[in-house]
Every structure is written in structure tokens, then in C-alpha cells.
Design a protein around this motif. Sequence first.
Motif, PDB file in Angstrom:
ATOM      1  N   THR A   1       0.844  -1.187   0.000  1.00 43.34           N
ATOM      2  CA  THR A   1       0.000   0.000   0.000  1.00 43.34           C
ATOM      3  C   THR A   1       0.882   1.241   0.000  1.00 43.34           C
ATOM      4  N   VAL A   2       0.696   2.055  -1.014  1.00 40.95           N
ATOM      5  CA  VAL A   2       1.462   3.296  -1.134  1.00 40.95           C
ATOM      6  C   VAL A   2       0.507   4.456  -1.333  1.00 40.95           C
ATOM      7  N   PRO A   3       0.894   5.661  -1.006  1.00 42.74           N
ATOM      8  CA  PRO A   3       2.190   6.025  -0.452  1.00 42.74           C
ATOM      9  C   PRO A   3       2.293   5.650   1.016  1.00 42.74           C
ATOM     10  N   THR A   4       3.460   5.204   1.380  1.00 44.31           N
ATOM     11  CA  THR A   4       3.781   4.941   2.772  1.00 44.31           C
ATOM     12  C   THR A   4       4.921   5.877   3.146  1.00 44.31           C
ATOM     13  N   LEU A   5       4.731   6.613   4.210  1.00 47.63           N
ATOM     14  CA  LEU A   5       5.700   7.608   4.649  1.00 47.63           C
ATOM     15  C   LEU A   5       6.457   7.065   5.853  1.00 47.63           C
ATOM     16  N   LEU A   6       7.771   7.189   5.841  1.00 50.17           N
ATOM     17  CA  LEU A   6       8.612   6.808   6.964  1.00 50.17           C
ATOM     18  C   LEU A   6       9.208   8.085   7.529  1.00 50.17           C
ATOM     19  N   MET A   7       8.866   8.354   8.798  1.00 44.25           N
ATOM     20  CA  MET A   7       9.352   9.575   9.421  1.00 44.25           C
ATOM     21  C   MET A   7       9.667   9.281  10.882  1.00 44.25           C
ATOM     22  N   ALA A   8      10.889   9.580  11.282  1.00 40.83           N
ATOM     23  CA  ALA A   8      11.333   9.380  12.663  1.00 40.83           C
ATOM     24  C   ALA A   8      11.083   7.947  13.140  1.00 40.83           C
ATOM     25  N   GLY A   9      11.321   6.983  12.243  1.00 36.80           N
ATOM     26  CA  GLY A   9      11.178   5.587  12.621  1.00 36.80           C
ATOM     27  C   GLY A   9       9.755   5.050  12.600  1.00 36.80           C
ATOM     28  N   ARG A  10       8.765   5.888  12.317  1.00 35.62           N
ATOM     29  CA  ARG A  10       7.362   5.455  12.260  1.00 35.62           C
ATOM     30  C   ARG A  10       6.881   5.494  10.824  1.00 35.62           C
ATOM     31  N   THR A  11       5.973   4.577  10.487  1.00 31.04           N
ATOM     32  CA  THR A  11       5.397   4.565   9.144  1.00 31.04           C
ATOM     33  C   THR A  11       3.968   5.066   9.190  1.00 31.04           C
ATOM     34  N   TYR A  12       3.581   5.748   8.132  1.00 22.23           N
ATOM     35  CA  TYR A  12       2.225   6.279   7.978  1.00 22.23           C
ATOM     36  C   TYR A  12       1.757   5.878   6.585  1.00 22.23           C
ATOM     37  N   THR A  13       0.663   5.149   6.527  1.00 21.35           N
ATOM     38  CA  THR A  13       0.143   4.690   5.244  1.00 21.35           C
ATOM     39  C   THR A  13      -0.884   5.672   4.707  1.00 21.35           C
ATOM     40  N   ASN A  14      -0.692   6.074   3.473  1.00 22.25           N
ATOM     41  CA  ASN A  14      -1.559   7.020   2.772  1.00 22.25           C
ATOM     42  C   ASN A  14      -1.897   8.235   3.656  1.00 22.25           C
ATOM     43  N   PRO A  15      -0.859   8.956   4.074  1.00 26.22           N
ATOM     44  CA  PRO A  15      -1.105  10.096   4.966  1.00 26.22           C
ATOM     45  C   PRO A  15      -1.795  11.242   4.229  1.00 26.22           C
ATOM     46  N   ASP A  16      -2.467  12.083   4.985  1.00 30.82           N
ATOM     47  CA  ASP A  16      -3.123  13.256   4.428  1.00 30.82           C
ATOM     48  C   ASP A  16      -2.052  14.199   3.876  1.00 30.82           C
ATOM     49  N   PRO A  17      -2.171  14.607   2.612  1.00 32.80           N
ATOM     50  CA  PRO A  17      -1.163  15.501   2.035  1.00 32.80           C
ATOM     51  C   PRO A  17      -0.966  16.800   2.820  1.00 32.80           C
ATOM     52  N   ALA A  18      -2.029  17.340   3.394  1.00 34.46           N
ATOM     53  CA  ALA A  18      -1.893  18.573   4.182  1.00 34.46           C
ATOM     54  C   ALA A  18      -1.026  18.324   5.408  1.00 34.46           C
ATOM     55  N   TRP A  19      -1.194  17.167   6.056  1.00 36.57           N
ATOM     56  CA  TRP A  19      -0.374  16.826   7.216  1.00 36.57           C
ATOM     57  C   TRP A  19       1.090  16.674   6.818  1.00 36.57           C
ATOM     58  N   VAL A  20       1.347  16.003   5.685  1.00 35.64           N
ATOM     59  CA  VAL A  20       2.729  15.827   5.215  1.00 35.64           C
ATOM     60  C   VAL A  20       3.343  17.185   4.898  1.00 35.64           C
ATOM     61  N   ARG A  21       2.584  18.038   4.225  1.00 28.57           N
ATOM     62  CA  ARG A  21       3.073  19.381   3.895  1.00 28.57           C
ATOM     63  C   ARG A  21       3.433  20.140   5.174  1.00 28.57           C
ATOM     64  N   GLU A  22       2.631  19.992   6.186  1.00 23.61           N
ATOM     65  CA  GLU A  22       2.877  20.644   7.482  1.00 23.61           C
ATOM     66  C   GLU A  22       4.155  20.096   8.125  1.00 23.61           C
ATOM     67  N   GLN A  23       4.362  18.785   8.051  1.00 23.79           N
ATOM     68  CA  GLN A  23       5.560  18.175   8.623  1.00 23.79           C
ATOM     69  C   GLN A  23       6.818  18.627   7.898  1.00 23.79           C
ATOM     70  N   VAL A  24       6.725  18.761   6.588  1.00 29.49           N
ATOM     71  CA  VAL A  24       7.881  19.169   5.799  1.00 29.49           C
ATOM     72  C   VAL A  24       8.178  20.654   5.995  1.00 29.49           C
ATOM     73  N   SER A  25       7.148  21.451   6.215  1.00 33.47           N
ATOM     74  CA  SER A  25       7.321  22.886   6.374  1.00 33.47           C
ATOM     75  C   SER A  25       7.843  23.270   7.748  1.00 33.47           C
ATOM     76  N   SER A  26       7.547  22.462   8.759  1.00 38.16           N
ATOM     77  CA  SER A  26       7.943  22.818  10.112  1.00 38.16           C
ATOM     78  C   SER A  26       9.456  22.673  10.277  1.00 38.16           C
ATOM     79  N   PRO A  27      10.097  23.625  10.961  1.00 36.45           N
ATOM     80  CA  PRO A  27      11.532  23.531  11.161  1.00 36.45           C
ATOM     81  C   PRO A  27      11.871  22.383  12.097  1.00 36.45           C
ATOM     82  N   ARG A  28      12.943  21.705  11.822  1.00 39.66           N
ATOM     83  CA  ARG A  28      13.361  20.548  12.616  1.00 39.66           C
ATOM     84  C   ARG A  28      14.583  20.907  13.415  1.00 39.66           C
TER      85      ARG A  28
END
Length: 145
Positions: A118-145
Amino acid sequence: MRRAWTGPVLMLIAGAGAATGPFLQGRTGTGAVLVLVFVLLAGLTSPLVFPRSVGASQARRRSAVDGRPVVFWRPGCAYCMRLRLRLGRRARRLYWVDIWRDPAGAELVREANGGDETVPTLLMAGRTYTNPDPAWVREQVSSPR
């Protein structure tokens, strides 16, 4: 590699077939519009729309260093296309792994999704998220780390 281009090539063949009738009937405008629509659809479903894919091991190593997410995808997937288009230019901030080209990536996706690819599957900080909401992903990418 061939499997990734099967859909776009079939789309081009279908477009040529659909446009043949109008061209033979002298309706060149209709034929040209049909060709254009099918070429656009073929382009959108091709691997060309996505950032360059890297291997799963390389993406995981890079992600461990800089904290950027890894997206496992495959050509022709409507949900992957939706994520890619909704991310816009931010898509370059993620590492993209084509599971049809990388068996290790496909295995990781199957492990995360109970044996399914099942794709898209996102791997972030050791956790996987299957078919994540694009707005949530955009928010994660935009936030400073």
C-alpha cells in the motif's frame, strides 16, 4: 523499469486510437484535443512527475542524518500522484523510493502494511504512515526541525 512505463505507454496508444476517428473525419481540432489530453494523462502517470528515486537504504541513511521523511511510492498510483501534486515544490524535501525499482523498499512497505504494498507509505522518525493526508505531510515538511 518496464512496468513503470506500461501505464503511460498504454495511455498514449489509447489517445492515438481515440484521436484517429476525429482526424479521419476531418475534425482536426477534436483530434488534437484528444491527443493533448492523453499525452497530459500519460505524463501525469509517468515516473517523470516525481523527484528522482533513491534506494530505500540510502533514503533511510539520509533521513537519519537530516530528519527528512521518506516516501515509498509506485508509478501509476493515484494516491501517490495526489500526494506529489499537493506537496508542490516541497516534494523535493522528501526522499522518494519507487518500490517497483527497489525490492528493499517494497519489503519495508509490506512489513508496515501487513503484507500489502500500500502506497504512499511515509517513513518519518522511525514510524510509518500509510496514505497520509497531504496537508499533514506538507505541514511536517514545512515545520523547522
